[in-house]
Motif scaffolding. Structure first.
Motif, PDB file in Angstrom:
ATOM      1  N   ARG A   1       8.850  10.806   3.109  1.00 43.87           N
ATOM      2  CA  ARG A   1       9.990  11.366   2.399  1.00 43.87           C
ATOM      3  C   ARG A   1      10.084  10.823   0.961  1.00 43.87           C
ATOM      4  N   ASP A   2       8.897  10.532   0.402  1.00 44.00           N
ATOM      5  CA  ASP A   2       8.797  10.064  -0.993  1.00 44.00           C
ATOM      6  C   ASP A   2       9.558   8.772  -1.236  1.00 44.00           C
ATOM      7  N   ARG A   3       9.612   7.918  -0.226  1.00 44.64           N
ATOM      8  CA  ARG A   3      10.312   6.646  -0.377  1.00 44.64           C
ATOM      9  C   ARG A   3       9.334   5.547  -0.787  1.00 44.64           C
ATOM     10  N   SER A   4       9.627   4.919  -1.903  1.00 46.98           N
ATOM     11  CA  SER A   4       8.798   3.815  -2.387  1.00 46.98           C
ATOM     12  C   SER A   4       9.167   2.533  -1.660  1.00 46.98           C
TER      13      SER A   4
ATOM     14  N   LYS B   1      -1.313  14.853  -5.318  1.00 45.93           N
ATOM     15  CA  LYS B   1      -1.180  16.292  -5.102  1.00 45.93           C
ATOM     16  C   LYS B   1      -1.501  17.052  -6.381  1.00 45.93           C
ATOM     17  N   THR B   2      -2.343  18.063  -6.277  1.00 45.74           N
ATOM     18  CA  THR B   2      -2.687  18.915  -7.421  1.00 45.74           C
ATOM     19  C   THR B   2      -2.636  20.378  -6.968  1.00 45.74           C
ATOM     20  N   SER B   3      -2.859  21.238  -7.916  1.00 45.42           N
ATOM     21  CA  SER B   3      -2.829  22.678  -7.583  1.00 45.42           C
ATOM     22  C   SER B   3      -4.000  23.084  -6.704  1.00 45.42           C
ATOM     23  N   THR B   4      -5.081  22.298  -6.756  1.00 41.92           N
ATOM     24  CA  THR B   4      -6.262  22.627  -5.943  1.00 41.92           C
ATOM     25  C   THR B   4      -6.394  21.724  -4.725  1.00 41.92           C
ATOM     26  N   ASN B   5      -5.635  20.648  -4.701  1.00 41.89           N
ATOM     27  CA  ASN B   5      -5.659  19.744  -3.553  1.00 41.89           C
ATOM     28  C   ASN B   5      -4.223  19.566  -3.086  1.00 41.89           C
ATOM     29  N   ARG B   6      -3.774  20.478  -2.242  1.00 41.44           N
ATOM     30  CA  ARG B   6      -2.372  20.496  -1.838  1.00 41.44           C
ATOM     31  C   ARG B   6      -2.069  19.624  -0.622  1.00 41.44           C
ATOM     32  N   ALA B   7      -3.101  19.099   0.004  1.00 43.18           N
ATOM     33  CA  ALA B   7      -2.888  18.231   1.171  1.00 43.18           C
ATOM     34  C   ALA B   7      -3.779  16.995   1.062  1.00 43.18           C
ATOM     35  N   PRO B   8      -3.579  16.192   0.023  1.00 39.77           N
ATOM     36  CA  PRO B   8      -4.448  15.014  -0.158  1.00 39.77           C
ATOM     37  C   PRO B   8      -4.214  13.973   0.932  1.00 39.77           C
TER      38      PRO B   8
ATOM     39  N   PRO C   1       0.826  -1.216   0.000  1.00 40.10           N
ATOM     40  CA  PRO C   1       0.000   0.000   0.000  1.00 40.10           C
ATOM     41  C   PRO C   1       0.858   1.264   0.000  1.00 40.10           C
ATOM     42  N   GLY C   2       0.297   2.333  -0.537  1.00 39.71           N
ATOM     43  CA  GLY C   2       0.989   3.619  -0.511  1.00 39.71           C
ATOM     44  C   GLY C   2       0.957   4.244   0.880  1.00 39.71           C
ATOM     45  N   ALA C   3       1.823   5.231   1.100  1.00 44.17           N
ATOM     46  CA  ALA C   3       1.956   5.848   2.422  1.00 44.17           C
ATOM     47  C   ALA C   3       1.221   7.189   2.473  1.00 44.17           C
ATOM     48  N   LEU C   4       0.642   7.462   3.634  1.00 48.93           N
ATOM     49  CA  LEU C   4       0.033   8.766   3.897  1.00 48.93           C
ATOM     50  C   LEU C   4       0.985   9.529   4.807  1.00 48.93           C
ATOM     51  N   SER C   5       1.636  10.541   4.251  1.00 44.71           N
ATOM     52  CA  SER C   5       2.664  11.242   5.016  1.00 44.71           C
ATOM     53  C   SER C   5       2.767  12.685   4.534  1.00 44.71           C
ATOM     54  N   PHE C   6       3.151  13.579   5.478  1.00 43.18           N
ATOM     55  CA  PHE C   6       3.349  14.990   5.146  1.00 43.18           C
ATOM     56  C   PHE C   6       4.719  15.429   5.659  1.00 43.18           C
ATOM     57  N   ARG C   7       5.287  16.337   4.936  1.00 38.15           N
ATOM     58  CA  ARG C   7       6.608  16.842   5.322  1.00 38.15           C
ATOM     59  C   ARG C   7       6.436  17.888   6.425  1.00 38.15           C
ATOM     60  N   ARG C   8       7.040  17.616   7.568  1.00 39.78           N
ATOM     61  CA  ARG C   8       6.948  18.554   8.695  1.00 39.78           C
ATOM     62  C   ARG C   8       8.363  18.802   9.217  1.00 39.78           C
TER      63      ARG C   8
ATOM     64  N   LYS D   1      11.077  21.982  10.721  1.00 41.97           N
ATOM     65  CA  LYS D   1      11.179  23.343  11.264  1.00 41.97           C
ATOM     66  C   LYS D   1      11.672  24.301  10.188  1.00 41.97           C
ATOM     67  N   TYR D   2      11.107  25.446  10.164  1.00 43.26           N
ATOM     68  CA  TYR D   2      11.432  26.516   9.216  1.00 43.26           C
ATOM     69  C   TYR D   2      10.959  26.222   7.782  1.00 43.26           C
ATOM     70  N   ILE D   3      10.225  25.119   7.600  1.00 42.43           N
ATOM     71  CA  ILE D   3       9.633  24.832   6.281  1.00 42.43           C
ATOM     72  C   ILE D   3       8.151  25.140   6.402  1.00 42.43           C
ATOM     73  N   GLU D   4       7.736  26.243   5.761  1.00 39.85           N
ATOM     74  CA  GLU D   4       6.363  26.700   5.940  1.00 39.85           C
ATOM     75  C   GLU D   4       5.362  25.815   5.229  1.00 39.85           C
ATOM     76  N   PHE D   5       5.692  25.442   4.017  1.00 41.21           N
ATOM     77  CA  PHE D   5       4.774  24.613   3.224  1.00 41.21           C
ATOM     78  C   PHE D   5       5.425  23.243   2.986  1.00 41.21           C
ATOM     79  N   GLY D   6       5.077  22.293   3.842  1.00 41.06           N
ATOM     80  CA  GLY D   6       5.694  20.965   3.718  1.00 41.06           C
ATOM     81  C   GLY D   6       5.127  20.166   2.566  1.00 41.06           C
ATOM     82  N   GLY D   7       3.836  19.921   2.613  1.00 42.12           N
ATOM     83  CA  GLY D   7       3.195  19.159   1.544  1.00 42.12           C
ATOM     84  C   GLY D   7       3.270  17.658   1.743  1.00 42.12           C
ATOM     85  N   PRO D   8       2.525  16.928   0.942  1.00 39.40           N
ATOM     86  CA  PRO D   8       2.497  15.465   1.057  1.00 39.40           C
ATOM     87  C   PRO D   8       3.786  14.847   0.523  1.00 39.40           C
TER      88      PRO D   8
END
Length: 354
Positions: free
Chosen positions: A76-79, A131-138, A18-25, A27-34
């Motif tokens: 961290r985008d690791r497959s 991730k899309t331009s309208t869905n930045r935190a899927p 299965p794929g992973a549900l993860s967000f980049r968090r 310090k000092y990174i304002e927009f982490g993203g999936p």
């Protein structure tokens, strides 16, 4: 090593991770993203033809073969890691059938051939893939795709150039032991040969492979004796060597019995080129040899050779006759392959001009 020429096995390929549900968090990174990675692919089940095997005994004690599933995706985008394939090794001449034991899937006639029977499941996508331009935190991920599973039959048909057929105690095992280095069991009672035997026969500077199968008796097509179970091992032969015991009274009846069983098994087998041989002439008078030879020639409509496998009378001449038929068959086969390749390439086959 025990001889086993048929086995039923269960196969299952691995599921995709299965794929992973993860967000980049950080310090000092304002927009982490999936950053959830994809899952790994499941292992496939592959059958491969290898050298050094002459039986399916490996599938006597293990009938279930399951490949591993792929690893989970990670942050961290690791497959995830793909699982290794499950490889089933079989000898040359193995056929793979569906569960009904009739539908042919693959026929392995050369070393190195392989076939994927169950493909591993694909890994699921992690949330970074959505991730899309309208869905930045899927928060959407995919589970891995399931693998495949099936039952199959493995059936071994030995590959030989010539095959020995005849009633029990016709002298087939003796002939094989005299003409090759094979050491089959030889005794004065029927069905001393219980499994097929192979031997490499030397003719001058040439060699060919000779197969000996257990003797057939009347009613083998109905399961009497050992039945037709081992006749498949001479299906691939280029020529049949039909031995008739010259010491029995009804040599014509013995010949017709074997011909009837061959026709009951498969018409293609009955139509193969055949050399008819009257064996054990060392135990007969010249008048008996001539009489029984003439009777066989009248019943079969072909010439009959006479030999004594024990003493070696006329054996060498018989081997050269076999070698010639085998060589001619190989030449015809090569010419047919060349003609087929020319047709596929769009070339007109060469025509003979007188």
């Amino acid at each position: 090593m025990k001889f086993l020429d048929q086995a039923k096995v269960f196969l299952r390929s691995g599921n995709g991770g299965p794929g992973a549900l993860s967000f980049r968090r950080e310090k000092y990174i304002e927009f982490g993203g999936p950053n959830g990675g994809d899952g790994g692919r499941g292992g496939s089940v592959i059958v491969e033809c290898v050298d050094g095997l002459n039986t399916l005994i490996d599938y006597r004690y293990q009938q279930h073969f399951k490949a591993k599933s792929g690893a989970h995706g990670m942050g961290r985008d690791r497959s995830g890691a793909a699982a290794s394939d499950m490889i089933l090794k079989v000898p040359v001449g193995t056929q793979v059938f569906e569960e009904d034991n009739k539908t042919l899937i693959m026929d392995f006639t050369a070393i190195g051939q392989s076939h994927v029977l169950c493909s591993g499941g694909d890994g699921g996508r992690g949330n970074a893939a959505f991730k899309t331009s309208t869905n930045r935190a899927p928060r959407k991920i995919e589970p891995g795709w399931p693998g495949e599973e099936r039952w199959i039959w493995l059936r071994l048909k030995l590959i030989a150039d010539a095959g020995l057929v005849g009633l029990p105690n016709a002298g087939k095992s003796t002939f094989l032991s005299v003409t090759s280095r094979a050491k089959p069991k030889i005794a004065d009672y029927p069905f001393t040969t219980l499994v097929p035997q192979l031997g490499v026969v030397g003719v001058g500077t040439r060699e060919f492979v000779l197969a000996d199968i257990p003797g057939l008796i009347e009613g083998a097509s109905e399961g009497i004796g050992l039945g037709h179970r081992f006749l498949g091992h001479v299906e691939r032969c280029r020529v049949l060597l039909h031995l008739v015991d010259g010491t029995q009274e009804e040599v014509v009846g013995a010949y017709k019995t074997i011909r009837g069983e061959l026709e009951a098994y498969a018409q293609e087998l009955a139509e193969k080129e055949e050399i008819l041989v009257l064996n054990k002439i060392d135990s007969l008078f010249d008048e008996e040899i001539a009489e029984k030879k003439a009777a066989l020639e009248k019943a079969s409509g072909k010439s009959v050779q006479t030999i004594s496998a024990v003493v070696g009378d006329n054996v060498e001449e018989l081997l050269f006759s076999l070698q010639k038929i085998i060589d001619d068959s190989k030449k015809d086969e090569a010419a047919e392959i060349i003609a087929t390749e020319k047709r596929l390439a769009g070339e007109e086959p060469e025509t003979w001009q007188p």
